[in-house]
Every structure is written in C-alpha cells, then in structure tokens.
Write a protein that holds these residues in place. Structure first.
Motif, mmCIF file in Angstrom:
data_model
loop_
_atom_site.group_PDB
_atom_site.id
_atom_site.type_symbol
_atom_site.label_atom_id
_atom_site.label_comp_id
_atom_site.label_asym_id
_atom_site.label_seq_id
_atom_site.Cartn_x
_atom_site.Cartn_y
_atom_site.Cartn_z
ATOM 1 N N TRP A 141 27.922 0.976 -23.553
ATOM 2 C CA TRP A 141 28.257 -0.186 -24.401
ATOM 3 C C TRP A 141 27.378 -1.400 -24.071
ATOM 4 O O TRP A 141 27.400 -2.390 -24.781
ATOM 5 N N ASP A 142 26.616 -1.316 -22.978
ATOM 6 C CA ASP A 142 25.639 -2.377 -22.678
ATOM 7 C C ASP A 142 24.279 -2.073 -23.301
ATOM 8 O O ASP A 142 23.407 -2.939 -23.341
ATOM 9 N N GLY A 174 24.107 -0.740 -26.440
ATOM 10 C CA GLY A 174 24.261 -0.818 -27.895
ATOM 11 C C GLY A 174 24.707 0.440 -28.607
ATOM 12 O O GLY A 174 24.614 0.514 -29.833
ATOM 13 N N GLN A 206 27.565 1.398 -29.290
ATOM 14 C CA GLN A 206 28.694 1.150 -30.193
ATOM 15 C C GLN A 206 28.232 0.755 -31.595
ATOM 16 O O GLN A 206 29.032 0.716 -32.521
ATOM 17 N N LEU A 207 26.934 0.443 -31.761
ATOM 18 C CA LEU A 207 26.439 0.004 -33.067
ATOM 19 C C LEU A 207 25.918 1.155 -33.926
ATOM 20 O O LEU A 207 25.391 0.937 -35.003
ATOM 21 N N GLU A 256 36.078 -1.080 -23.425
ATOM 22 C CA GLU A 256 34.943 -2.029 -23.375
ATOM 23 C C GLU A 256 34.043 -1.929 -24.602
ATOM 24 O O GLU A 256 33.167 -2.768 -24.807
ATOM 25 N N LYS A 257 34.268 -0.889 -25.411
ATOM 26 C CA LYS A 257 33.308 -0.571 -26.479
ATOM 27 C C LYS A 257 33.080 -1.745 -27.436
ATOM 28 O O LYS A 257 31.938 -2.074 -27.755
ATOM 29 N N TYR A 258 34.149 -2.343 -27.883
ATOM 30 C CA TYR A 258 33.998 -3.393 -28.903
ATOM 31 C C TYR A 258 34.223 -4.791 -28.337
ATOM 32 O O TYR A 258 34.690 -5.682 -29.038
ATOM 33 N N LYS A 259 33.877 -4.986 -27.089
ATOM 34 C CA LYS A 259 33.963 -6.326 -26.489
ATOM 35 C C LYS A 259 32.646 -7.065 -26.678
ATOM 36 O O LYS A 259 31.575 -6.463 -26.738
ATOM 37 N N GLY A 260 32.742 -8.395 -26.699
ATOM 38 C CA GLY A 260 31.532 -9.201 -26.794
ATOM 39 C C GLY A 260 31.092 -9.682 -25.427
ATOM 40 O O GLY A 260 31.392 -9.054 -24.399
ATOM 41 N N LEU A 261 30.364 -10.806 -25.441
ATOM 42 C CA LEU A 261 29.858 -11.365 -24.192
ATOM 43 C C LEU A 261 31.022 -11.743 -23.274
ATOM 44 O O LEU A 261 32.018 -12.313 -23.734
ATOM 45 N N GLU A 280 34.703 -10.739 -24.246
ATOM 46 C CA GLU A 280 35.419 -11.368 -25.369
ATOM 47 C C GLU A 280 35.980 -10.293 -26.302
ATOM 48 O O GLU A 280 35.284 -9.357 -26.681
ATOM 49 N N LEU A 327 36.814 -8.812 -29.628
ATOM 50 C CA LEU A 327 36.282 -9.032 -30.980
ATOM 51 C C LEU A 327 36.996 -8.188 -32.025
ATOM 52 O O LEU A 327 36.563 -8.128 -33.185
ATOM 53 N N PRO A 338 35.991 -2.535 -35.528
ATOM 54 C CA PRO A 338 35.517 -2.362 -36.909
ATOM 55 C C PRO A 338 36.490 -1.494 -37.694
ATOM 56 O O PRO A 338 37.258 -0.730 -37.103
ATOM 57 N N ILE A 341 30.539 -0.590 -39.312
ATOM 58 C CA ILE A 341 30.039 -1.050 -38.020
ATOM 59 C C ILE A 341 29.118 -2.263 -38.200
ATOM 60 O O ILE A 341 29.065 -3.166 -37.357
ATOM 61 N N TRP A 370 31.173 -5.367 -38.745
ATOM 62 C CA TRP A 370 31.704 -5.821 -37.441
ATOM 63 C C TRP A 370 30.616 -6.567 -36.656
ATOM 64 O O TRP A 370 30.864 -7.634 -36.098
ATOM 65 N N SER A 428 28.175 -13.131 -30.286
ATOM 66 C CA SER A 428 28.726 -12.590 -29.047
ATOM 67 C C SER A 428 28.156 -11.195 -28.741
ATOM 68 O O SER A 428 27.780 -10.907 -27.600
ATOM 69 N N LEU A 470 24.226 -7.799 -25.636
ATOM 70 C CA LEU A 470 23.202 -6.748 -25.606
ATOM 71 C C LEU A 470 21.837 -7.267 -25.159
ATOM 72 O O LEU A 470 20.851 -6.530 -25.170
#
Lengths: 368, 226
Positions: A320-321, A323, A325-326, A346-351, A354, A356, A359, B143, B146, B153, B158
């Motif tokens: 997840w660091d 990318g 998850q995208l 942790e998959k859909y967390k932000g900085l 956070e 988020l 989806p 996705i 999202w 963020s 990333l």
C-alpha cells in the motif's frame, strides 16, 4: 507420422532458435549514471511506480540516477495520434537530450515504452538523414538556445531492472512461488509494441522472443505463460483510445488477449509499458461490468503489475506504500500466494494513516 | 497544393514506402484490421499507384484514421515498408490540406488536439490527473473516483510531488520548461497544425450547425462521444 522423437527434435530446434535469437538481440545497458525521463501515463495512473523505480535503482542498487525537474513529455502520444508534426517531436526529444547534456550525463533511461520507441526512432532517423539532425539542432537552438550530445546509451527502465535482476533477487524476501502449493507462479508478460516491434535490435530478445520481462520471471522463480496471443497489441491505438467513440478498438484487442491467456489460468500479468498496464487492468473491470465475465479466480480479476511494482513487492515494500491499491483489479490473491504479510486496514488510508473511506465496489468484478 | 509532391517530401513517407508486393502480411498482423474497416495492404497499394485523385480520396476518407500506430506492420513487412509511417504522412497532409474535416474520423482530430495536444503546453505532459474523470473515461472505475476525491492525501502518502515545484511525480512543470515547449511548437510547425485544426473545425461546426467556441464545447462533445 509424427513420432515423439520428431516432437522432441522439433522442440529442441525451436528452443535452439529461441536461444540464438536471444543471443542476437542482446543489448548494451550502462552500469551506472543515468538521466531519468518520466512517463505521461505511468506517473498519473500508477503514481507510486516511478518513485519506487528510483528507490530501487538508487537505494537498493546504489546507482546514480538523476530526476530532472526541467524534463517534459516526449510528445509521443500526441505524435502517434497525428496532432503534432514529427519535427516538433524530434525537437522536444533534442531538448531532453540537451537537459541530459547540461546535467553531465550520457546514459538516458526513459520510463515509457512509447517514449523508448520515440527516442529510438529519432536517433535512427538522424542516422539515416544527417541533414535532419542538423535541421533539428538549428531549430532547438533558435527556440531555446540549447545544444546537445546524443546519448551514449539509451534504454528503457525495465532494461535496468532486467540487468540487475540477480542483484534484486539477492535482496528479495520473496520468490515467485505459490506458498499455497509450492509451484512457480504462472505469469503472463506483456512487452508493449513499441519496445521492440519498431526496432527489434534495440530490445532484449528482439520482437520474436522479447526477454526483458521473461528474464525477470525466470530469475525470480516464476513460470512464463506462453499463450497464442502473447505478442498481440493491448489495443491502446493512441487516437483510438483517446476518443470515447473509438474505444471499442482498445477493449476488443485486450479481450483477444484475455480470452487467449485465460485457459492457462495465470496468477499474474506483468506489463512493460505504462499504457498496457493500465488497459490490461481496467479493461478487465469493464468486461466484467459489461459482460459479466471475469478472468481471475472466484469472480476476481488477474492482477496486473508493472515490473518495478513486482520488484518492489519481492524486495519487501508494503504494497500500500507502492500504490497497489490504485489498481482496479485487486492484488490480494497475488499477495496471498507470495506470502506477503499485509494489513488490509491500511489499504485505503492516506498520509499518516488518515481515514479516507473506501472506494465503491464494482457491480460484478469482485474487489477487496 | 500538389498533394502527391508534398507527400513524397515527408520523411515518414520516404522511410515508410519502398515497393509493396501486395502480400498482405501487414493486414494479417494488424490489430486495426481485425476490428475495423481498415486494410493496410489496400491503403498502401492505393498510395503506391501515385495518382493525385486517389490521394485526395484517401485524405478525405476515414481509412487513414483507423490505424492504431502499434507498428506491428514494421516488424513483419518482408520488403521493409512501414504502413504505419505512411499513415503518419497521410494524416499530416490531410490536416495540412484541410481535407481531414471531410471524414467523420478526421473531424475528431479536434478532440485530440484539445486534450493531449493542449495538455502538453499547459502541464508539460500529454496526460494530467486533473483532466481525467470517470465521465470522460468511465473505464477508470471507482478506484479513480476514490483517488480523485482524496488525491492530496493519497499522492502525498505515495511520495508524489503533486502540483508543487521541483522534481517528482505529477509535479508542477516550471514556466521556463513550458516556455521552451511553446517556442519549439512555434518553431517546428505544431502551432500551425493546431491553428489549422481549429480553423477548419470551426468551418465544419458552422456547416453542421453545432456550437463551436473552445475547450469542451458542443462540437468537441459530439466528436468525442459519438
């Protein structure tokens, strides 16, 4: 009558031809000191991939690679769509070479297969037409005041991962083995037309048996999937994909590939070109939603990664660091097979963790 | 304008066509031929006849716009021709002569110019995250929605440098670099091609009775979607 002896002989000849072809199409790849050029598509659609590539080259392998803030597109997508002249593309490429020269580098590495084709095409054109090179030098000088040296070494980013694949393996925490059954993972490689179809002698293995990704699969313990439409185009088609009205071209060609590879039950697709990675990921989602057809196991898709994302996973980076998850097709089936210890929360967390939200889920294609 | 003479001066044409033996290998491997009314063998054969009238017909047709520029034909042609290069020269001439607006596919060049073409001069790249949404690109999927909703963020997590000065993924390209691109476009004919696409398209839009201004106007939407 074809006997087993004939069959073995034919296979042996085929293997011999293949090995000869790989020997013919070996490529000089510089050892160190690279000027790096970004991709239009990769940095938008896989926005962690290029930073990951730079980390692997500089931090993991200890090489010098320069990420210049003054660089731009090579214009390849616009050129192949017919909206800008070749002279413009050649002069923008010349400016990129001028930036490399000013920065004190001689080895140029680009992060896009279309760009690799463009840079190669420009250099080949100048080789055949020295007056054209002179004309472009004068155009660049008039427009920007810049001058340039031609790179001593021009490669694609995957060429570097290929060159250092054994070093990467030695630092890796995982192999391309299925932890659930101990078998090598079945992996589809997709090279991207402009890597070697335009100039076969510029790609590792040429156009017939490109080895740039297959070499990674072999070294890292996986098993290549050799399916009938292996060399078919993903269907980008430049202006065909760029227009909503023409996108049937793109999805139809990707579907030809999916239908052809499906019987081999691949665990993973890795792609060389940023556009191909995107189409092979997203068209699986669209085919699922339009036709109810999915190509992975149990209603999921076949995960599609770039080569640096795969190298990053094996090196132990948190998925997840980097990318993952995208991607619209979930990668969890691959992580489970590799034995990667990941935290789904942790998959859909932000900085800084956070929250988020998640989806929306597609209607048909199963996702995590 | 002597179209044939102009075509023969184009370096892509010079490098793309030697002598075609009509074997059809290019058509056999062509992804466009498998999904649309496009046959590179027939196209090359027509061009090879070097007849001014047949060139005009080709430049006014949809045919030259169906190629996907994968260049699989370059690998396979036993005589070293590259139909994909010839297509590039024909497309350039179709725009230069204004004949592109006589075909449905040719007209669509305005939508390409107003997306990837204009993006280069605005962002320094053909593609930029802020210009992509799931209305224009529904295949991006949920996705992408999202990511767009949470881009500051997510991109920071990333390691991207979204919309900021300096180096890095999705950074803000400096004015100095954009000025270089603008000067190159002016010097090498891209501005002139952009001008022709806009001016001929304005005439066509008027003839079709569709509103034509700039950006994603009604004419753009018609070309892009239909």
């Amino acid at each position: 009558m074809i006997t087993s002896k004939h069959y073995i002989m034919n296979n042996s000849i085929k293997e011999n031809n293949r090995n000869k072809s790989w020997e013919t199409y070996q490529k000089d790849i510089a050892d160190d000191n690279y000027y790096f050029a970004r991709s239009c598509i990769r940095q938008n659609f896989f926005p962690a991939a290029e930073e990951l590539f730079l980390k692997i080259i500089s931090k993991e392998l200890g090489k010098d690679i320069f990420d210049d803030e003054r660089q731009t597109t090579c214009t390849g997508i616009a050129y192949h769509s017919g909206v800008i002249p070749f002279e413009t593309t050649m002069t923008v490429v010349a400016r990129q070479f001028a930036l490399m020269t000013e920065a004190g580098y001689e080895n140029f590495v680009c992060s896009c297969v279309t760009s690799f084709g463009i840079y190669t095409e420009v250099l080949e054109t100048w080789k055949h037409n020295p007056s054209k090179e002179q004309e472009i030098r004068e155009s660049l000088k008039r427009a920007t005041g810049k001058t340039f040296q031609i790179p001593k070494n021009l490669v694609h980013t995957s060429d570097l991962i290929y060159k250092f694949r054994e070093e990467i393996l030695s630092k890796s925490k995982f192999r391309l083995l299925n932890k659930l059954n101990g078998e090598p993972l079945r992996i589809v490689d997709h090279i991207g037309c402009h890597y070697a179809k335009i100039f076969p002698d510029k790609g590792i293995g040429g156009a017939e048996f490109p080895y740039v990704l297959a070499g990674m699969i072999d070294s890292w313990g996986g098993s290549q999937v050799d399916y009938p439409e292996r060399r078919h185009c993903c269907g980008f088609g430049f202006r065909q994909y760029l227009l909503k009205s023409n996108r049937g071209y793109s999805i139809s060609n990707s579907k030809i590939k999916f239908d052809s590879m499906a019987p081999y039950k691949p665990d993973l697709i890795i792609a060389n070109c940023p556009g191909c990675t995107f189409f092979l990921d997203r068209w699986q989602y669209v085919i699922a939603e339009m036709e109810g057809k999915t190509y992975g196991e149990n209603g999921y898709g076949i995960p599609v990664l770039t080569y640096e994302e795969l190298a990053g996973l094996l090196l132990g980076y948190n998925p997840w660091d980097i990318g993952l998850q995208l991607h619209q097709v979930s990668v969890e089936s691959l992580l489970d097979k590799l034995g990667v210890n990941y935290n789904p929360l942790e998959k859909y967390k932000g900085l800084n963790g956070e929250d988020l939200g998640k989806p929306e889920m597609p209607n048909v294609l199963k996702c995590y | 304008m002597n179209l044939l003479k102009k075509l023969k001066e184009d370096i892509r044409f010079i490098e793309g066509l030697n002598a075609c033996i009509n074997c059809g290998t290019c058509t056999a491997v062509c992804p466009a031929a498998s999904v649309s009314d496009y046959d590179p063998r027939i196209m090359i054969d027509s061009v090879q006849k070097a007849n001014e009238f047949s060139i005009i017909e080709i430049l006014m047709s949809n045919t030259i716009w169906y190629c996907g520029e994968c260049l699989s034909c370059k690998t396979r042609c036993p005589r070293g021709n590259t139909p994909g290069y010839v297509i590039q020269a024909l497309r350039a001439l179709s725009i230069d002569s204004g004949l592109f607006i006589e075909s449905e596919q040719g007209q669509k060049q305005l939508a390409i110019k107003r997306t990837v073409g204009d993006h280069i001069l605005e962002y320094g790249y053909c593609v930029f995250i802020d210009e992509i949404d799931t209305e224009m690109y529904p295949e991006q999927g949920p996705i992408w929605d999202w990511l767009k909703e949470n881009k500051e963020s997510v991109l920071a997590r990333l390691g991207a440098n979204y919309n900021k000065a300096g180096s890095g993924t999705l950074r803000l390209t400096s004015e100095e670099s954009l000025n270089d691109l603008r000067a190159i476009f002016k010097e090498t004919g891209a501005n002139e091609r952009f001008r022709k696409i806009e001016e001929y398209s304005a005439l066509k839009a008027k003839e079709m009775g569709i509103s034509f201004t700039k950006g994603k106007d009604d004419y753009f939407k018609t070309l892009y979607n239909e």
